[in-house]
Design an enzyme around this catalytic site. Structure first.
Site, short mmCIF file in Angstrom:
data_model
loop_
_atom_site.label_atom_id
_atom_site.label_comp_id
_atom_site.label_asym_id
_atom_site.label_seq_id
_atom_site.Cartn_x
_atom_site.Cartn_y
_atom_site.Cartn_z
N SER A 286 -3.04 -7.82 2.98
CA SER A 286 -3.31 -7.63 4.41
C SER A 286 -3.82 -8.90 5.07
CB SER A 286 -4.35 -6.53 4.60
OG SER A 286 -3.91 -5.34 4.02
N ARG B 250 -1.16 -5.84 -8.16
CA ARG B 250 -0.04 -6.67 -7.74
C ARG B 250 0.36 -7.67 -8.80
NH1 ARG B 250 -3.08 -7.59 -2.13
NH2 ARG B 250 -4.75 -7.39 -3.63
N HIS C 263 0.84 -1.21 0.00
CA HIS C 263 0.00 0.00 0.00
C HIS C 263 0.88 1.26 0.00
CE1 HIS C 263 -3.21 -2.58 2.15
NE2 HIS C 263 -3.72 -2.29 0.99
N LYS D 160 -15.04 -8.65 4.48
CA LYS D 160 -13.89 -8.92 5.37
C LYS D 160 -14.22 -8.42 6.78
CE LYS D 160 -10.61 -8.05 1.59
NZ LYS D 160 -9.57 -7.14 1.11
P1 ADP Z 1 -9.91 -3.75 -0.42
O1 ADP Z 1 -10.32 -4.67 0.67
O2 ADP Z 1 -10.87 -2.63 -0.67
O3 ADP Z 1 -9.42 -4.43 -1.68
P2 ADP Z 1 -7.20 -3.40 0.33
O4 ADP Z 1 -6.72 -2.63 1.50
O5 ADP Z 1 -7.02 -4.87 0.34
O6 ADP Z 1 -8.68 -2.98 0.19
O7 ADP Z 1 -6.55 -2.85 -1.00
C1 ADP Z 1 -6.68 -1.51 -1.41
C2 ADP Z 1 -5.96 -1.29 -2.73
O8 ADP Z 1 -4.57 -1.51 -2.57
C3 ADP Z 1 -6.39 -2.23 -3.86
O9 ADP Z 1 -6.33 -1.51 -5.09
C4 ADP Z 1 -5.35 -3.28 -3.85
O10 ADP Z 1 -5.21 -3.88 -5.12
C5 ADP Z 1 -4.13 -2.47 -3.50
N1 ADP Z 1 -3.08 -3.27 -2.89
C6 ADP Z 1 -3.17 -4.05 -1.81
N2 ADP Z 1 -1.99 -4.65 -1.55
C7 ADP Z 1 -1.13 -4.22 -2.51
C8 ADP Z 1 0.23 -4.49 -2.83
N3 ADP Z 1 0.96 -5.33 -2.12
N4 ADP Z 1 0.76 -3.87 -3.90
C9 ADP Z 1 0.00 -3.04 -4.64
N5 ADP Z 1 -1.27 -2.75 -4.42
C10 ADP Z 1 -1.84 -3.33 -3.36
#
Ligand code: ADP
Length: 173
Positions: A131, A94, A21, A45
């Site tokens: 996460s 990713r 992130h 989630k």
């Molecule tokens: P959600 O549950 O809404 O998907 P996340 O917190 O899991 O929220 O993800 C928010 C954004 O960050 C999404 O666009 C996701 O693809 C991106 N994201 C999460 N982890 C990574 C990572 N390791 N590298 C790049 N982008 C990421």
């Protein structure tokens, strides 16, 4: 459109925020005039850190980025994006399996709310970090210190200690 300042919203659960992130935020910080990190809750989630805890952690981590602000929201993401007058949505990619889901989400958001999505690809080293995995590994006693910022790692450890303590005292003998 000339000289118009572009405001982007980066929505997510950030539960907890990972180095992946942060990588996306750093890239977004270079692309937009304002970047609003919107901390929400994915209905699919369950919550580990409260929204307030997540907002506080992200504010600390982005304190050196003047264009970045952090807010929490409860409504539909596109509704919040309209409220804060965001021009575009920022999302991170990713790997190829993210593309399918994110493509669908971006098309839906454009159809229902007319908002465009801008994607950035994360550094290869964070391409596998998410996460949910961080939480699961940490709960089972694994070392996730390379996947999340140090301050988040410390808070995650404390939270797990507290949770397992509560569970110990709650479980009748
Ligand atoms: P959600 O549950 O809404 O998907 P996340 O917190 O899991 O929220 O993800 C928010 C954004 O960050 C999404 O666009 C996701 O693809 C991106 N994201 C999460 N982890 C990574 C990572 N390791 N590298 C790049 N982008 C990421």
């Amino acid at each position: 459109m000339e000289n118009k300042k572009i405001t982007a919203i980066f929505p997510g659960s950030f539960d907890p925020i990972t180095n992946g992130h942060i990588d996306v935020i750093r890239r977004g910080n270079k692309l937009f005039d304002n970047l609003i990190i919107a901390v929400g809750q994915n209905p699919g989630k369950s919550e580990f850190f409260s929204k307030d805890e997540r907002v506080r952690m992200i504010r600390e981590l982005t304190a050196d980025m003047p264009r970045v602000t952090v807010q929490s929201y409860d409504c539909l993401t596109v509704k919040f994006a309209a409220e804060i007058k965001a021009d575009v949505m920022l999302r991170g990619l990713r790997n190829l399996s993210d593309v399918e889901y994110e493509f669908q989400l971006a098309m839906t958001n454009r159809t229902v709310a007319g908002i465009e999505t801008v994607f950035v690809m994360t550094s290869e080293e964070y391409g596998y970090v998410n996460s949910t995995m961080v939480r699961q590994i940490a709960l089972l006693g694994g070392d996730v210190s390379k996947l999340i910022p140090e301050s988040v790692y410390q808070q995650l450890r404390q939270k797990i200690k507290k949770t397992s303590h509560t569970m110990d005292t709650d479980v009748p003998e």
